[in-house]
Motif scaffolding. Structure first.
Motif, PDB file in Angstrom:
ATOM      1  N   SER A   1       0.845  -1.199   0.000  1.00  0.00           N
ATOM      2  CA  SER A   1       0.000   0.000   0.000  1.00  0.00           C
ATOM      3  C   SER A   1       0.875   1.242   0.000  1.00  0.00           C
ATOM      4  O   SER A   1       1.970   1.248   0.556  1.00  0.00           O
ATOM      5  CB  SER A   1      -0.890  -0.005   1.247  1.00  0.00           C
ATOM      6  OG  SER A   1      -0.092  -0.027   2.410  1.00  0.00           O
ATOM      7  N   PRO A   2       0.382   2.342  -0.665  1.00  0.00           N
ATOM      8  CA  PRO A   2       1.152   3.584  -0.688  1.00  0.00           C
ATOM      9  C   PRO A   2       1.403   4.089   0.727  1.00  0.00           C
ATOM     10  O   PRO A   2       0.597   3.877   1.638  1.00  0.00           O
ATOM     11  CB  PRO A   2       0.242   4.545  -1.468  1.00  0.00           C
ATOM     12  CG  PRO A   2      -0.710   3.660  -2.214  1.00  0.00           C
ATOM     13  CD  PRO A   2      -0.885   2.444  -1.373  1.00  0.00           C
ATOM     14  N   ALA A   3       2.506   4.762   0.893  1.00  0.00           N
ATOM     15  CA  ALA A   3       2.865   5.271   2.210  1.00  0.00           C
ATOM     16  C   ALA A   3       1.855   6.312   2.669  1.00  0.00           C
ATOM     17  O   ALA A   3       1.356   7.104   1.890  1.00  0.00           O
ATOM     18  CB  ALA A   3       4.265   5.878   2.150  1.00  0.00           C
ATOM     19  N   CYS A   4       1.576   6.308   3.948  1.00  0.00           N
ATOM     20  CA  CYS A   4       0.683   7.289   4.562  1.00  0.00           C
ATOM     21  C   CYS A   4       1.540   8.226   5.397  1.00  0.00           C
ATOM     22  O   CYS A   4       2.413   7.772   6.145  1.00  0.00           O
ATOM     23  CB  CYS A   4      -0.347   6.582   5.433  1.00  0.00           C
ATOM     24  SG  CYS A   4      -1.526   7.707   6.239  1.00  0.00           S
ATOM     25  N   PRO A   5       1.355   9.558   5.264  1.00  0.00           N
ATOM     26  CA  PRO A   5       2.144  10.476   6.089  1.00  0.00           C
ATOM     27  C   PRO A   5       2.048  10.115   7.563  1.00  0.00           C
ATOM     28  O   PRO A   5       0.982   9.742   8.062  1.00  0.00           O
ATOM     29  CB  PRO A   5       1.511  11.838   5.797  1.00  0.00           C
ATOM     30  CG  PRO A   5       0.903  11.681   4.441  1.00  0.00           C
ATOM     31  CD  PRO A   5       0.438  10.268   4.356  1.00  0.00           C
ATOM     32  N   ALA A   6       3.147  10.235   8.254  1.00  0.00           N
ATOM     33  CA  ALA A   6       3.224   9.772   9.645  1.00  0.00           C
ATOM     34  C   ALA A   6       2.202  10.451  10.544  1.00  0.00           C
ATOM     35  O   ALA A   6       1.683   9.848  11.484  1.00  0.00           O
ATOM     36  CB  ALA A   6       4.637  10.021  10.174  1.00  0.00           C
ATOM     37  N   ALA A   7       1.898  11.714  10.247  1.00  0.00           N
ATOM     38  CA  ALA A   7       0.998  12.457  11.133  1.00  0.00           C
ATOM     39  C   ALA A   7      -0.460  12.320  10.747  1.00  0.00           C
ATOM     40  O   ALA A   7      -1.321  12.971  11.349  1.00  0.00           O
ATOM     41  CB  ALA A   7       1.387  13.935  11.118  1.00  0.00           C
ATOM     42  N   CYS A   8      -0.778  11.490   9.771  1.00  0.00           N
ATOM     43  CA  CYS A   8      -2.134  11.430   9.232  1.00  0.00           C
ATOM     44  C   CYS A   8      -2.771  10.062   9.445  1.00  0.00           C
ATOM     45  O   CYS A   8      -2.102   9.084   9.756  1.00  0.00           O
ATOM     46  CB  CYS A   8      -2.111  11.770   7.736  1.00  0.00           C
ATOM     47  SG  CYS A   8      -1.279  13.334   7.349  1.00  0.00           S
ATOM     48  N   ARG A   9      -4.068  10.046   9.220  1.00  0.00           N
ATOM     49  CA  ARG A   9      -4.821   8.795   9.217  1.00  0.00           C
ATOM     50  C   ARG A   9      -5.303   8.539   7.795  1.00  0.00           C
ATOM     51  O   ARG A   9      -5.889   9.427   7.171  1.00  0.00           O
ATOM     52  CB  ARG A   9      -6.018   8.880  10.177  1.00  0.00           C
ATOM     53  CG  ARG A   9      -5.634   9.118  11.626  1.00  0.00           C
ATOM     54  CD  ARG A   9      -6.873   9.191  12.514  1.00  0.00           C
ATOM     55  NE  ARG A   9      -7.706  10.332  12.166  1.00  0.00           N
ATOM     56  CZ  ARG A   9      -7.555  11.554  12.677  1.00  0.00           C
ATOM     57  NH1 ARG A   9      -6.572  11.792  13.547  1.00  0.00           N
ATOM     58  NH2 ARG A   9      -8.356  12.524  12.326  1.00  0.00           N
ATOM     59  N   CYS A  10      -5.082   7.342   7.296  1.00  0.00           N
ATOM     60  CA  CYS A  10      -5.378   7.046   5.901  1.00  0.00           C
ATOM     61  C   CYS A  10      -6.335   5.875   5.782  1.00  0.00           C
ATOM     62  O   CYS A  10      -6.291   4.929   6.572  1.00  0.00           O
ATOM     63  CB  CYS A  10      -4.096   6.730   5.127  1.00  0.00           C
ATOM     64  SG  CYS A  10      -2.888   8.078   5.125  1.00  0.00           S
ATOM     65  N   SER A  11      -7.193   5.970   4.781  1.00  0.00           N
ATOM     66  CA  SER A  11      -8.051   4.873   4.360  1.00  0.00           C
ATOM     67  C   SER A  11      -8.046   4.911   2.833  1.00  0.00           C
ATOM     68  O   SER A  11      -7.548   5.881   2.245  1.00  0.00           O
ATOM     69  CB  SER A  11      -9.465   5.052   4.926  1.00  0.00           C
ATOM     70  OG  SER A  11     -10.031   6.277   4.488  1.00  0.00           O
ATOM     71  N   PRO A  12      -8.547   3.901   2.179  1.00  0.00           N
ATOM     72  CA  PRO A  12      -8.473   3.880   0.713  1.00  0.00           C
ATOM     73  C   PRO A  12      -9.022   5.155   0.076  1.00  0.00           C
ATOM     74  O   PRO A  12     -10.206   5.470   0.192  1.00  0.00           O
ATOM     75  CB  PRO A  12      -9.321   2.662   0.334  1.00  0.00           C
ATOM     76  CG  PRO A  12      -9.205   1.756   1.509  1.00  0.00           C
ATOM     77  CD  PRO A  12      -9.159   2.656   2.705  1.00  0.00           C
ATOM     78  N   GLY A  13      -8.143   5.910  -0.563  1.00  0.00           N
ATOM     79  CA  GLY A  13      -8.539   7.120  -1.272  1.00  0.00           C
ATOM     80  C   GLY A  13      -8.666   8.360  -0.407  1.00  0.00           C
ATOM     81  O   GLY A  13      -8.842   9.456  -0.929  1.00  0.00           O
TER      82      GLY A  13
END
Length: 261
Positions: free
Chosen positions: A22-34
């Motif tokens: 999966s693409p990297a998610c910025p350390a300070a963020c919360r990620c879900s698909p898209g």
């Protein structure tokens, strides 16, 4: 001892079964698909390690003050961008390059005082723009003309200066009433006698003086032509008048000489 070789068909099957990284998610963020949510993370700039597949990006309630040139990585699928409740004071004319698919932009509750049309030129698909609760006194009409797909505009809670300078914005608002949201909150702040007066309540007669004193390009061209011509004509006239005076005095002097005994 011989090497153990995996048959090609088995290797292909293993690759299909293994999920792609999966693409990297910025350390300070919360990620879900898209979607990437970087709200309330104390950020002072836009994170750069964003997936190109990001369709929604929330950057609200941070400390971002400036969007410099190319502040965002290439995000061809980004549809929603929220920068609500930051400290934005300046957006560079090339800050939003690469966001051509953006449909909704929320810049409300910031410190913006000036916006240029060049800033919004890349946003050819933008349908909703929220500029509420900033420090805008005027808005160039070219800013809104740069958004051909705009369907919803919010401008409430800004300190609008209701002088002749607001005439272009008033014209755009009156011709696009169906696109303006929260019309009742578009209020004058300056001058004092118009404080809290609704901008949409103005009529053509309110700007009659501005229209009469405004000059078209043809007027300026005429001034540039007539001005030098008038100056040269005045020099010739003064020279001619001076010559007449000298000639007159010369005749009088000659007449006195002939009358002597």
């Amino acid at each position: 001892m011989g090497c153990w070789r995996v048959p090609g068909a088995v290797l292909a099957l293993l690759l299909l079964l293994c999920p792609a990284p999966s693409p990297a998610c910025p350390a300070a963020c919360r990620c879900s698909p898209g979607e990437v949510d970087c709200s309330e993370r104390g950020l002072r700039e836009v994170p750069w390690s964003l997936s190109p597949n990001t369709s929604a990006l929330w950057l609200g309630y941070n400390f971002i003050t400036v969007l410099g040139p190319r502040s965002f990585p290439l995000l061809p699928g980004l549809r929603l961008l929220s920068l609500v409740h930051n400290r934005l004071e300046l957006i560079h004319s090339q800050a939003l390059l690469g966001l051509g698919a953006l449909q909704e932009l929320d810049l409300s509750h910031n410190h913006l005082t000036v916006l240029t049309p060049e800033t919004f030129l890349p946003l050819t698909s933008l349908a909703t723009l929220n500029l509420g609760s900033n420090r805008l006194g005027q808005l160039e009409p070219g800013v809104l003309d740069a958004l051909p797909q705009l369907q919803a505009l919010l401008l409430q809670d800004n300190p609008w200066v209701c002088s002749c300078g607001i005439l272009p914005l008033w014209r755009w608002l009156t011709h696009n009433r169906e696109k303006v949201r929260e019309k009742s909150l578009l209020l004058c702040r300056v001058p004092e006698q118009l404080n809290k007066y609704p901008i949409m309540a103005f009529g053509d007669e309110s700007f009659r003086q501005c229209q009469e004193t405004s000059l078209s390009p043809q007027h300026y061209i005429a001034f540039f032509i007539i001005g030098p011509f008038s100056f040269i004509a005045s020099i010739f006239f003064c020279t001619f008048l001076g010559s007449l005076v000298v000639f007159y005095h010369s005749l009088r002097r000659d007449s006195h000489c002939w009358r002597r005994p």
